[in-house]
Write a protein that holds these residues in place. Sequence first.
Motif, PDB file in Angstrom:
ATOM      1  N   VAL A  41      39.472  21.289  -0.550  1.00 55.56           N
ATOM      2  CA  VAL A  41      40.371  21.149  -1.086  1.00 55.56           C
ATOM      3  C   VAL A  41      39.813  19.775  -2.158  1.00 55.56           C
ATOM      4  O   VAL A  41      39.211  19.103  -2.227  1.00 55.56           O
ATOM      5  CB  VAL A  41      40.998  19.197   0.022  1.00 55.56           C
ATOM      6  CG1 VAL A  41      42.133  18.667   0.153  1.00 55.56           C
ATOM      7  CG2 VAL A  41      41.110  20.497   1.077  1.00 55.56           C
ATOM      8  N   ALA A  42      40.882  19.916  -2.903  1.00 50.96           N
ATOM      9  CA  ALA A  42      40.688  19.123  -4.911  1.00 50.96           C
ATOM     10  C   ALA A  42      41.075  17.519  -4.430  1.00 50.96           C
ATOM     11  O   ALA A  42      41.265  16.204  -5.125  1.00 50.96           O
ATOM     12  CB  ALA A  42      41.247  19.806  -5.690  1.00 50.96           C
ATOM     13  N   GLY A  43      42.262  17.748  -3.498  1.00 53.17           N
ATOM     14  CA  GLY A  43      43.161  15.994  -3.272  1.00 53.17           C
ATOM     15  C   GLY A  43      43.531  16.546  -2.550  1.00 53.17           C
ATOM     16  O   GLY A  43      44.305  16.620  -1.923  1.00 53.17           O
ATOM     17  N   PHE A  44      43.919  14.905  -1.845  1.00 52.46           N
ATOM     18  CA  PHE A  44      44.908  14.626  -0.890  1.00 52.46           C
ATOM     19  C   PHE A  44      45.525  13.322  -0.888  1.00 52.46           C
ATOM     20  O   PHE A  44      44.923  12.491  -1.451  1.00 52.46           O
ATOM     21  CB  PHE A  44      44.672  14.893   0.806  1.00 52.46           C
ATOM     22  CG  PHE A  44      45.666  14.884   1.833  1.00 52.46           C
ATOM     23  CD1 PHE A  44      46.687  15.358   1.645  1.00 52.46           C
ATOM     24  CD2 PHE A  44      45.656  13.427   2.961  1.00 52.46           C
ATOM     25  CE1 PHE A  44      47.806  14.789   2.647  1.00 52.46           C
ATOM     26  CE2 PHE A  44      46.119  13.113   3.473  1.00 52.46           C
ATOM     27  CZ  PHE A  44      48.341  13.846   3.640  1.00 52.46           C
ATOM     28  N   GLY A  45      46.941  12.776  -0.586  1.00 51.21           N
ATOM     29  CA  GLY A  45      47.277  11.343  -0.784  1.00 51.21           C
ATOM     30  C   GLY A  45      48.942  11.669  -0.011  1.00 51.21           C
ATOM     31  O   GLY A  45      49.685  12.395  -0.213  1.00 51.21           O
ATOM     32  N   CYS A  90      36.622  14.368   1.081  1.00 50.39           N
ATOM     33  CA  CYS A  90      38.231  14.462   0.197  1.00 50.39           C
ATOM     34  C   CYS A  90      37.441  13.796  -1.072  1.00 50.39           C
ATOM     35  O   CYS A  90      37.313  13.226  -1.472  1.00 50.39           O
ATOM     36  CB  CYS A  90      39.197  13.164   0.749  1.00 50.39           C
ATOM     37  SG  CYS A  90      40.752  13.968  -0.510  1.00 50.39           S
ATOM     38  N   ARG A  91      37.821  14.807  -1.870  1.00 52.26           N
ATOM     39  CA  ARG A  91      37.336  14.748  -3.299  1.00 52.26           C
ATOM     40  C   ARG A  91      37.876  13.957  -4.177  1.00 52.26           C
ATOM     41  O   ARG A  91      37.091  13.227  -5.108  1.00 52.26           O
ATOM     42  CB  ARG A  91      36.448  15.940  -3.936  1.00 52.26           C
ATOM     43  CG  ARG A  91      35.648  17.183  -3.445  1.00 52.26           C
ATOM     44  CD  ARG A  91      35.412  18.079  -4.269  1.00 52.26           C
ATOM     45  NE  ARG A  91      34.581  18.553  -3.933  1.00 52.26           N
ATOM     46  CZ  ARG A  91      33.500  19.779  -4.096  1.00 52.26           C
ATOM     47  NH1 ARG A  91      33.727  19.736  -5.203  1.00 52.26           N
ATOM     48  NH2 ARG A  91      32.675  20.548  -3.042  1.00 52.26           N
ATOM     49  N   GLU A 141      45.983  19.473  -3.037  1.00 52.21           N
ATOM     50  CA  GLU A 141      45.846  20.117  -3.778  1.00 52.21           C
ATOM     51  C   GLU A 141      44.798  20.739  -3.289  1.00 52.21           C
ATOM     52  O   GLU A 141      43.454  20.349  -3.064  1.00 52.21           O
ATOM     53  CB  GLU A 141      45.336  19.129  -5.150  1.00 52.21           C
ATOM     54  CG  GLU A 141      46.767  19.089  -5.815  1.00 52.21           C
ATOM     55  CD  GLU A 141      46.274  18.271  -6.879  1.00 52.21           C
ATOM     56  OE1 GLU A 141      45.143  17.767  -7.157  1.00 52.21           O
ATOM     57  OE2 GLU A 141      47.747  17.394  -7.481  1.00 52.21           O
ATOM     58  N   PHE A 142      44.483  22.409  -3.458  1.00 55.23           N
ATOM     59  CA  PHE A 142      43.412  23.144  -3.421  1.00 55.23           C
ATOM     60  C   PHE A 142      42.920  24.216  -4.648  1.00 55.23           C
ATOM     61  O   PHE A 142      43.469  24.274  -5.705  1.00 55.23           O
ATOM     62  CB  PHE A 142      43.536  24.148  -2.349  1.00 55.23           C
ATOM     63  CG  PHE A 142      44.506  24.055  -1.360  1.00 55.23           C
ATOM     64  CD1 PHE A 142      43.564  24.111   0.233  1.00 55.23           C
ATOM     65  CD2 PHE A 142      45.957  24.616  -0.712  1.00 55.23           C
ATOM     66  CE1 PHE A 142      43.998  23.631   1.666  1.00 55.23           C
ATOM     67  CE2 PHE A 142      46.034  23.480   0.120  1.00 55.23           C
ATOM     68  CZ  PHE A 142      45.499  23.480   0.958  1.00 55.23           C
ATOM     69  N   ASP A 143      41.235  23.433  -5.233  1.00 59.98           N
ATOM     70  CA  ASP A 143      41.089  24.477  -6.319  1.00 59.98           C
ATOM     71  C   ASP A 143      40.820  25.685  -6.381  1.00 59.98           C
ATOM     72  O   ASP A 143      40.383  25.379  -4.949  1.00 59.98           O
ATOM     73  CB  ASP A 143      39.883  23.362  -6.263  1.00 59.98           C
ATOM     74  CG  ASP A 143      39.181  22.923  -8.417  1.00 59.98           C
ATOM     75  OD1 ASP A 143      40.574  22.973  -8.289  1.00 59.98           O
ATOM     76  OD2 ASP A 143      38.807  23.574  -8.292  1.00 59.98           O
ATOM     77  N   VAL A 175      48.519  23.687  -6.633  1.00 56.50           N
ATOM     78  CA  VAL A 175      46.442  25.278  -6.552  1.00 56.50           C
ATOM     79  C   VAL A 175      46.233  24.864  -7.857  1.00 56.50           C
ATOM     80  O   VAL A 175      46.979  24.060  -8.656  1.00 56.50           O
ATOM     81  CB  VAL A 175      46.736  26.359  -6.637  1.00 56.50           C
ATOM     82  CG1 VAL A 175      46.658  26.789  -5.684  1.00 56.50           C
ATOM     83  CG2 VAL A 175      47.409  27.406  -7.570  1.00 56.50           C
ATOM     84  N   THR A 176      44.449  24.100  -8.234  1.00 60.78           N
ATOM     85  CA  THR A 176      44.789  23.585  -9.129  1.00 60.78           C
ATOM     86  C   THR A 176      43.470  23.968  -9.658  1.00 60.78           C
ATOM     87  O   THR A 176      42.016  25.085  -8.703  1.00 60.78           O
ATOM     88  CB  THR A 176      44.180  22.157  -8.749  1.00 60.78           C
ATOM     89  OG1 THR A 176      43.085  22.003  -8.267  1.00 60.78           O
ATOM     90  CG2 THR A 176      44.964  21.409  -8.198  1.00 60.78           C
TER      91      THR A 176
END
Length: 146
Positions: free
Chosen positions: A13-17, A58-59, A91-93, A137-138
């Motif tokens: 998981v690259a990010g959330f909010g 979370c990154r 976002e999912f890397d 997706v990132t």
Amino acid sequence: MNRTFSGLGVLFVAGFGPITTDPARSRALYVETLGLPLKSHGENKDYLLTEDGALSGCRHFALWPLVQAAQSCFGLDEWPADLPTPQAWLEFDVENIAKATEALLARGCQLLVANRQEPWGQKVTRFLSPEGLLLAVTETPWLRDP
């Protein structure tokens, strides 16, 4: 630990909010009430984020104003009325953004942004989930393990 999962090649998981419609109220809750170590990002004073392990699990956690999400996806200051207004972003890397984007298209996803290089170095493909989340997706180089 660097594992990949089957399917699109999701790494983490690259990010959330939350996507905010009232940045001042959101700042009050997340920064003042909850005490999260969020900081403004450059000129985007309402985009508050934490990175580099400041919030374990979370990154990248950030409050993303809806106007900025609309600008990112459509180049507009307002979210289009014919689409559900997202309440959050996730976002999912992935290992390979081009392959993941192709797989999403092959599976019938309606993409808002496809394999775009952002000025800050991230590659992104964005779409809406059935629940109305703004998903992506990132490839986010600075969040990956060296």
